[in-house]
Design a protein around this motif. Structure first.
Motif, PDB file in Angstrom:
ATOM      1  N   ASP A  83       0.835  -1.203   0.000  1.00  0.00           N
ATOM      2  CA  ASP A  83       0.000   0.000   0.000  1.00  0.00           C
ATOM      3  C   ASP A  83       0.875   1.261   0.000  1.00  0.00           C
ATOM      4  N   LYS A  84       1.916   1.244   0.823  1.00  0.00           N
ATOM      5  CA  LYS A  84       2.821   2.398   0.873  1.00  0.00           C
ATOM      6  C   LYS A  84       3.496   2.625  -0.478  1.00  0.00           C
ATOM      7  N   ARG A  85       3.905   1.545  -1.101  1.00  0.00           N
ATOM      8  CA  ARG A  85       4.549   1.666  -2.411  1.00  0.00           C
ATOM      9  C   ARG A  85       3.598   2.306  -3.415  1.00  0.00           C
ATOM     10  N   ILE A  86       2.329   1.908  -3.382  1.00  0.00           N
ATOM     11  CA  ILE A  86       1.334   2.464  -4.299  1.00  0.00           C
ATOM     12  C   ILE A  86       1.144   3.954  -4.056  1.00  0.00           C
ATOM     13  N   VAL A  87       1.010   4.353  -2.793  1.00  0.00           N
ATOM     14  CA  VAL A  87       0.800   5.770  -2.479  1.00  0.00           C
ATOM     15  C   VAL A  87       2.014   6.599  -2.899  1.00  0.00           C
ATOM     16  N   ARG A  88       3.213   6.134  -2.561  1.00  0.00           N
ATOM     17  CA  ARG A  88       4.430   6.871  -2.929  1.00  0.00           C
ATOM     18  C   ARG A  88       4.533   7.039  -4.439  1.00  0.00           C
ATOM     19  N   SER A  89       4.299   5.952  -5.165  1.00  0.00           N
ATOM     20  CA  SER A  89       4.409   5.994  -6.623  1.00  0.00           C
ATOM     21  C   SER A  89       3.354   6.902  -7.232  1.00  0.00           C
ATOM     22  N   LEU A  90       2.133   6.816  -6.716  1.00  0.00           N
ATOM     23  CA  LEU A  90       1.034   7.639  -7.220  1.00  0.00           C
ATOM     24  C   LEU A  90       1.319   9.126  -7.016  1.00  0.00           C
ATOM     25  N   LEU A  91       1.762   9.496  -5.839  1.00  0.00           N
ATOM     26  CA  LEU A  91       2.053  10.902  -5.559  1.00  0.00           C
ATOM     27  C   LEU A  91       3.200  11.412  -6.421  1.00  0.00           C
ATOM     28  N   ALA A  92       4.205  10.563  -6.624  1.00  0.00           N
ATOM     29  CA  ALA A  92       5.360  10.972  -7.430  1.00  0.00           C
ATOM     30  C   ALA A  92       5.004  11.139  -8.900  1.00  0.00           C
ATOM     31  N   SER A  93       4.158  10.247  -9.422  1.00  0.00           N
ATOM     32  CA  SER A  93       3.866  10.272 -10.858  1.00  0.00           C
ATOM     33  C   SER A  93       2.751  11.235 -11.235  1.00  0.00           C
ATOM     34  N   SER A 157      -7.713  -2.621  -1.340  1.00  0.00           N
ATOM     35  CA  SER A 157      -8.418  -1.446  -1.860  1.00  0.00           C
ATOM     36  C   SER A 157      -7.494  -0.259  -2.111  1.00  0.00           C
ATOM     37  N   TYR A 158      -6.282  -0.313  -1.580  1.00  0.00           N
ATOM     38  CA  TYR A 158      -5.323   0.769  -1.837  1.00  0.00           C
ATOM     39  C   TYR A 158      -4.757   0.620  -3.249  1.00  0.00           C
ATOM     40  N   THR A 159      -5.607   0.902  -4.241  1.00  0.00           N
ATOM     41  CA  THR A 159      -5.175   0.864  -5.630  1.00  0.00           C
ATOM     42  C   THR A 159      -4.649   2.237  -6.047  1.00  0.00           C
ATOM     43  N   PRO A 160      -3.862   2.318  -7.128  1.00  0.00           N
ATOM     44  CA  PRO A 160      -3.422   3.632  -7.604  1.00  0.00           C
ATOM     45  C   PRO A 160      -4.590   4.557  -7.929  1.00  0.00           C
ATOM     46  N   GLY A 161      -5.633   4.019  -8.555  1.00  0.00           N
ATOM     47  CA  GLY A 161      -6.775   4.843  -8.943  1.00  0.00           C
ATOM     48  C   GLY A 161      -7.519   5.407  -7.753  1.00  0.00           C
ATOM     49  N   LEU A 162      -7.812   4.569  -6.749  1.00  0.00           N
ATOM     50  CA  LEU A 162      -8.552   5.043  -5.581  1.00  0.00           C
ATOM     51  C   LEU A 162      -7.686   5.970  -4.726  1.00  0.00           C
ATOM     52  N   SER A 163      -6.406   5.679  -4.635  1.00  0.00           N
ATOM     53  CA  SER A 163      -5.498   6.572  -3.904  1.00  0.00           C
ATOM     54  C   SER A 163      -5.441   7.935  -4.578  1.00  0.00           C
ATOM     55  N   CYS A 164      -5.426   7.944  -5.912  1.00  0.00           N
ATOM     56  CA  CYS A 164      -5.451   9.196  -6.675  1.00  0.00           C
ATOM     57  C   CYS A 164      -6.745   9.948  -6.407  1.00  0.00           C
ATOM     58  N   HIS A 165      -7.870   9.235  -6.376  1.00  0.00           N
ATOM     59  CA  HIS A 165      -9.189   9.837  -6.168  1.00  0.00           C
ATOM     60  C   HIS A 165      -9.281  10.524  -4.800  1.00  0.00           C
ATOM     61  N   GLU A 166      -8.931   9.803  -3.742  1.00  0.00           N
ATOM     62  CA  GLU A 166      -9.072  10.370  -2.399  1.00  0.00           C
ATOM     63  C   GLU A 166      -8.051  11.482  -2.153  1.00  0.00           C
TER      64      GLU A 166
END
Length: 215
Positions: A83-93, A157-166
């Motif tokens: 989950d952390k990896r997804i959030v970090r990557s999403l915020l960076a990209s 549920s911590y997907t890149p798309g949902l993390s981007c949405h919230e």
């Protein structure tokens, strides 16, 4: 023969000039590109002042362009490493290339004038939604929040798309029905701010433009 050599020299000079580096121009400020729809608070279809608390359901902007975040790392609400990896990557990209300055805060602050801006956790979300964003510390009288909470259900549920949405809600982005002009909840221009978001739906150029205009 001399005329031929002279002509060849002129051609060679023209080729050199064609590929020469143009003189550098002084730096200029570039205005942010206009968004085709306005879906960041406030809009003509949504101008509710920011209210703190999970039950209030308002969408608020973060209080400045320097956005610090923390991911819960202990107890029942911690994010797993994936989950952390997804959030970090999403915020960076998706968010770091905008006018927001994104930094991780390993020692979060929960009170005072310099609170950590976004707190990510895992846990139960009311109703049928998989994620929620809400203001924990509203700035009275405007549309800004000093600290936002993002909570997403466990179990993948911590997907890149949902993390981007919230995260979008945490910086003030809205659904299509609250945009101006109002658009369908699944309008392609909304990117990850669609009501039903795909696994790796990106932020989208419309949202990036709105962020840059506001911040």
């Amino acid at each position: 023969m001399q005329g031929a050599r002279r002509a060849a020299g002129i051609v060679a000079l023209a080729v050199v000039c064609l590929f020469a580096t143009a003189p550098s121009s002084p730096a200029v400020d570039i205005e942010p590109a206009a968004a085709s729809i306005d879906n960041i608070v406030p809009t003509s279809n949504y101008y509710v002042g920011c209210l703190g608390g999970e039950a209030n359901g308002t969408v608020c902007r973060t209080d400045n362009a320097d956005v610090s975040y923390y991911m819960d790392s202990g107890g029942d609400n911690k994010l797993e490493n994936d989950d952390k990896r997804i959030v970090r990557s999403l915020l960076a990209s998706e968010y770091a290339p905008t006018d927001l300055s994104i930094t991780y805060d390993s020692t979060p602050t929960w009170s005072g004038s310099s609170e950590t801006d976004i707190y990510y956790s895992e846990g139960n979300v009311p109703g049928s939604a998989d994620g929620i964003a809400f203001c924990n510390d509203a700035s009275p009288g405007n549309y800004k929040c000093d600290q936002q909470y993002v909570r997403i259900q466990g179990g993948g549920s911590y997907t890149p798309g949902l993390s981007c949405h919230e995260t979008g809600h945490a910086v003030g982005l809205l659904h299509g029905n609250r945009a101006y002009p109002a658009v369908g909840m699944q309008d392609a221009r909304l990117g990850c701010m669609k009501k039903s978001v795909g696994y790796d739906q990106p932020l989208g150029s419309n949202q990036k433009s709105n962020i840059n205009i506001v911040y």
